[in-house]
Enzyme design. Structure first.
Site, mmCIF file in Angstrom:
data_model
loop_
_atom_site.group_PDB
_atom_site.id
_atom_site.type_symbol
_atom_site.label_atom_id
_atom_site.label_comp_id
_atom_site.label_asym_id
_atom_site.label_seq_id
_atom_site.Cartn_x
_atom_site.Cartn_y
_atom_site.Cartn_z
ATOM 1 N N GLN A 27 0.836 -1.201 0.000
ATOM 2 C CA GLN A 27 0.000 0.000 0.000
ATOM 3 C C GLN A 27 0.876 1.259 0.000
ATOM 4 O O GLN A 27 1.723 1.420 0.865
ATOM 5 C CB GLN A 27 -0.916 -0.005 1.228
ATOM 6 C CG GLN A 27 -1.818 1.174 1.323
ATOM 7 C CD GLN A 27 -2.913 0.989 2.354
ATOM 8 O OE1 GLN A 27 -4.018 1.449 2.142
ATOM 9 N NE2 GLN A 27 -2.650 0.329 3.456
ATOM 10 N N MET A 105 -1.687 -5.215 -5.482
ATOM 11 C CA MET A 105 -1.168 -4.807 -4.179
ATOM 12 C C MET A 105 -1.996 -5.335 -3.015
ATOM 13 O O MET A 105 -3.163 -5.676 -3.156
ATOM 14 C CB MET A 105 -1.026 -3.281 -4.086
ATOM 15 C CG MET A 105 -2.301 -2.501 -4.045
ATOM 16 S SD MET A 105 -2.067 -0.722 -3.674
ATOM 17 C CE MET A 105 -1.273 -0.112 -5.122
ATOM 18 N N CYS A 106 -1.298 -5.434 -1.886
ATOM 19 C CA CYS A 106 -1.918 -5.694 -0.591
ATOM 20 C C CYS A 106 -1.208 -4.766 0.398
ATOM 21 O O CYS A 106 -0.473 -3.876 -0.021
ATOM 22 C CB CYS A 106 -1.831 -7.177 -0.218
ATOM 23 S SG CYS A 106 -0.168 -7.859 -0.160
ATOM 24 N N ASN A 107 -1.392 -4.968 1.670
ATOM 25 C CA ASN A 107 -0.832 -4.028 2.641
ATOM 26 C C ASN A 107 0.674 -3.829 2.496
ATOM 27 O O ASN A 107 1.157 -2.714 2.422
ATOM 28 C CB ASN A 107 -1.161 -4.469 4.075
ATOM 29 C CG ASN A 107 -2.588 -4.151 4.434
ATOM 30 O OD1 ASN A 107 -3.145 -3.167 3.977
ATOM 31 N ND2 ASN A 107 -3.201 -5.010 5.222
ATOM 32 N N THR A 113 0.029 -10.605 -2.551
ATOM 33 C CA THR A 113 0.562 -10.158 -3.838
ATOM 34 C C THR A 113 1.566 -11.172 -4.373
ATOM 35 O O THR A 113 1.536 -11.529 -5.554
ATOM 36 C CB THR A 113 1.215 -8.766 -3.686
ATOM 37 O OG1 THR A 113 0.207 -7.843 -3.250
ATOM 38 C CG2 THR A 113 1.833 -8.292 -4.975
#
Length: 169
Positions: A27, A105-107, A113
């Site tokens: 992120q 995307m992820c965190n 991902t």
């Protein structure tokens, strides 16, 4: 002698080039937005169960980027393994060229991902050693064996390949 103002372009955590017009990252924050803007993104595939933070949502709105929140397809918490359904839904988006340029995307851009990108590499017929090397490079010391096992056992025959796929497939 006049000073020239330089714009700093700082990529998000775990940013990486996957293929032409396909990127991966965690992120982004406000410092990353000028860099992200340069990518000319049309689409973000968001894999975390929770919504992106408000600054990311504002950036997506300002840049008119389409956000697909796939993390809500599953119940549970962020440490639960990714599901086959989420991978297949992500591939429906990733393999559609009209969504490019796009970012997955992820965190942190590590596990979910990395699993999606690992399954993409399998679809591209990479060997498992190369797939796991890439996964581990982004996962660092937080490698999840379950994710590697998921990638290894992922059935690429379940993926619907579009009539006009990206050239890198």
């Amino acid at each position: 002698m006049g000073r020239t103002a330089y714009q700093h372009y700082i990529p998000p955590v775990n940013f990486g080039y996957v293929e032409n017009d396909l990127y991966r990252c965690g992120q982004p924050n406000e410092l990353n937005f000028p860099f992200m803007e340069k990518l000319g993104l049309r689409c973000i595939v968001w894999l975390a169960p929770e919504e992106p933070n408000q600054n990311v949502m504002n950036f997506v709105d300002d840049q008119e980027i389409e956000l697909h929140h796939l993390g809500v397809l599953e119940s549970g918490n962020a440490s639960d393994p990714i599901t086959e359904d989420m991978i297949l839904e992500a591939f429906n988006l990733i393999l559609d060229k009209k969504n490019h340029p796009m970012v997955i995307m992820c965190n942190i851009g590590r596990h979910r991902t990395g699993t999606v990108v690992g399954c993409l590499r399998k679809l591209q017929r990479w060997n498992l050693a190369s797939i796991f090397e890439e996964y581990r490079r982004f996962a660092g010391p937080k490698v999840r064996i379950l994710n590697e096992q998921f990638i290894e056992l992922f059935d690429t025959d379940l993926v619907r390949i579009p009539v006009d796929p990206p050239e890198w497939l």
